[in-house]
Design a protein around this motif. Structure first.
Motif, PDB file in Angstrom:
ATOM      1  N   VAL A  34       0.843  -1.192   0.000  1.00  0.00           N
ATOM      2  CA  VAL A  34       0.000   0.000   0.000  1.00  0.00           C
ATOM      3  C   VAL A  34       0.883   1.249   0.000  1.00  0.00           C
ATOM      4  O   VAL A  34       1.884   1.323   0.716  1.00  0.00           O
ATOM      5  CB  VAL A  34      -0.928  -0.006   1.234  1.00  0.00           C
ATOM      6  N   GLY A  35       0.512   2.219  -0.837  1.00  0.00           N
ATOM      7  CA  GLY A  35       1.245   3.476  -0.898  1.00  0.00           C
ATOM      8  C   GLY A  35       2.212   3.585  -2.050  1.00  0.00           C
ATOM      9  O   GLY A  35       2.678   4.680  -2.376  1.00  0.00           O
ATOM     10  N   MET A  36       2.541   2.456  -2.680  1.00  0.00           N
ATOM     11  CA  MET A  36       3.400   2.504  -3.866  1.00  0.00           C
ATOM     12  C   MET A  36       2.662   3.187  -5.013  1.00  0.00           C
ATOM     13  O   MET A  36       1.447   3.092  -5.139  1.00  0.00           O
ATOM     14  CB  MET A  36       3.798   1.096  -4.306  1.00  0.00           C
ATOM     15  N   GLU A  88      -5.404   0.423   0.236  1.00  0.00           N
ATOM     16  CA  GLU A  88      -6.141  -0.729   0.741  1.00  0.00           C
ATOM     17  C   GLU A  88      -7.506  -0.813   0.067  1.00  0.00           C
ATOM     18  O   GLU A  88      -8.225   0.177  -0.027  1.00  0.00           O
ATOM     19  CB  GLU A  88      -6.321  -0.589   2.256  1.00  0.00           C
ATOM     20  N   GLY A  89      -7.845  -2.021  -0.395  1.00  0.00           N
ATOM     21  CA  GLY A  89      -9.142  -2.225  -1.029  1.00  0.00           C
ATOM     22  C   GLY A  89      -9.132  -2.105  -2.537  1.00  0.00           C
ATOM     23  O   GLY A  89     -10.135  -2.427  -3.191  1.00  0.00           O
ATOM     24  N   ASP A  90      -8.014  -1.664  -3.114  1.00  0.00           N
ATOM     25  CA  ASP A  90      -7.896  -1.620  -4.574  1.00  0.00           C
ATOM     26  C   ASP A  90      -7.700  -3.031  -5.127  1.00  0.00           C
ATOM     27  O   ASP A  90      -7.291  -3.952  -4.409  1.00  0.00           O
ATOM     28  CB  ASP A  90      -6.680  -0.776  -4.992  1.00  0.00           C
ATOM     29  N   ILE A  91      -7.954  -3.174  -6.425  1.00  0.00           N
ATOM     30  CA  ILE A  91      -7.515  -4.364  -7.148  1.00  0.00           C
ATOM     31  C   ILE A  91      -6.659  -3.893  -8.317  1.00  0.00           C
ATOM     32  O   ILE A  91      -6.927  -2.868  -8.935  1.00  0.00           O
ATOM     33  CB  ILE A  91      -8.686  -5.253  -7.616  1.00  0.00           C
ATOM     34  N   LEU A  92      -5.602  -4.661  -8.593  1.00  0.00           N
ATOM     35  CA  LEU A  92      -4.602  -4.206  -9.555  1.00  0.00           C
ATOM     36  C   LEU A  92      -4.265  -5.322 -10.539  1.00  0.00           C
ATOM     37  O   LEU A  92      -3.820  -6.397 -10.140  1.00  0.00           O
ATOM     38  CB  LEU A  92      -3.335  -3.767  -8.818  1.00  0.00           C
ATOM     39  N   GLY A 114      -4.259  -5.477  -0.097  1.00  0.00           N
ATOM     40  CA  GLY A 114      -4.790  -5.618   1.258  1.00  0.00           C
ATOM     41  C   GLY A 114      -6.100  -6.373   1.255  1.00  0.00           C
ATOM     42  O   GLY A 114      -6.328  -7.276   0.446  1.00  0.00           O
ATOM     43  N   LYS A 115      -6.989  -5.999   2.141  1.00  0.00           N
ATOM     44  CA  LYS A 115      -8.302  -6.641   2.245  1.00  0.00           C
ATOM     45  C   LYS A 115      -9.259  -5.994   1.254  1.00  0.00           C
ATOM     46  O   LYS A 115      -9.404  -4.773   1.222  1.00  0.00           O
ATOM     47  CB  LYS A 115      -8.844  -6.515   3.668  1.00  0.00           C
ATOM     48  N   ILE A 116      -9.895  -6.817   0.449  1.00  0.00           N
ATOM     49  CA  ILE A 116     -10.841  -6.305  -0.548  1.00  0.00           C
ATOM     50  C   ILE A 116     -12.238  -6.861  -0.263  1.00  0.00           C
ATOM     51  O   ILE A 116     -12.407  -7.781   0.543  1.00  0.00           O
ATOM     52  CB  ILE A 116     -10.407  -6.664  -1.988  1.00  0.00           C
TER      53      ILE A 116
END
Length: 251
Positions: A34-36, A88-92, A114-116
């Motif tokens: 997270v944060g990248m 957090e919560g994104d999908i990539l 993270g958690k989705i």
């Protein structure tokens, strides 16, 4: 155009190119946090590919500006890395290619950040499960159109829609070769070329929620569904060996 039948020496080279793709995707999945930014993820992927002795084949391909397609949330394919930060919560979606000793590899995954939500878990599962279902059911003698129908039916049965106008493809000394393999049936399933031993191609289910109609952003690359909802994408390179499909883009 005839679909190439690869000789054992070619298959060995394609396996090497594919294995580097698989290792790179695994490396990214294990190290993205997270944060990248998307640009940082792209740089990580490019550096890893080069460390393996390969070239990131997407960079400069048809003018694409990066080594990794970073397709965030509603972006289905060909996402251009930007300074956007993942949260957090994104999908990539991560799609990348390699070139080594004159041969190409290609694969893609969609990962949770993270958690989705359960909804997004199911969306990702559809593209992944469709891919593996197709691979398990490929047989020598079936037609590519039958493969497209199989993919379409699986995706629709899960309650989703395949993205239109984009498709899987052959691969070898070119990153994209014959045949084209849509995730939906065009024409009749018993028409067109048959799958044969020695063929190598990429299968890549691209899954939308309500509409499969694509919209391309002003950057000329980024593809989303017209419904504006989240999407998912999975891809493997497979070789037809001993009458069945063998994944050659695994880690």
């Amino acid at each position: 155009m005839a679909i190439a039948l690869r000789k054992p020496k070619e298959l060995t080279k394609l396996r090497l190119a594919g294995s580097i793709v698989g290792k790179t995707l695994k490396y990214l999945q294990e190290n993205i946090t997270v944060g990248m930014t998307l640009k940082e993820i792209d740089a990580m992927g490019e550096a890893f590919i080069r460390e393996q002795g390969a070239i990131p084949s997407f960079k400069g391909l048809y003018g694409f500006p990066a080594a990794v397609c970073t397709s965030l949330n509603e972006v289905c394919i060909h996402g251009v890395p930007t300074d956007a930060k993942i949260k957090e919560g994104d999908i990539l979606g991560l799609d990348l290619g390699t070139k080594i000793d004159g041969y190409f590899g290609d694969a893609a995954i969609t990962i949770p950040i993270g958690k989705i939500s359960k909804k997004d878990e199911e969306l990702i599962a559809c593209s992944k499960d469709a891919l593996y279902y197709a691979i398990e059911n490929i047989r020598v003698g079936m037609r590519f159109k039958e493969l497209s129908a199989l993919l379409e039916n699986f995706i629709i049965d899960r309650g989703y829609i395949p993205l239109r106008d984009f498709c899987g493809h052959g691969i070898g000394k070119k990153p994209h070769d014959e045949p084209s393999i849509p995730n939906y049936l065009e024409g009749k399933p018993k028409q067109g070329p048959k799958i044969k031993n020695g063929m190598v191609f990429c299968i890549e289910p691209m899954v939308c929620q309500r509409s499969g109609q694509p919209i391309v952003w002003d950057d000329k690359w980024t593809v989303v569904s017209e419904d504006g909802l989240r999407t998912s994408h999975y891809e493997h390179t497979v070789a037809i060996i001993d009458n069945r499909a063998v994944i050659i883009s695994g880690a």
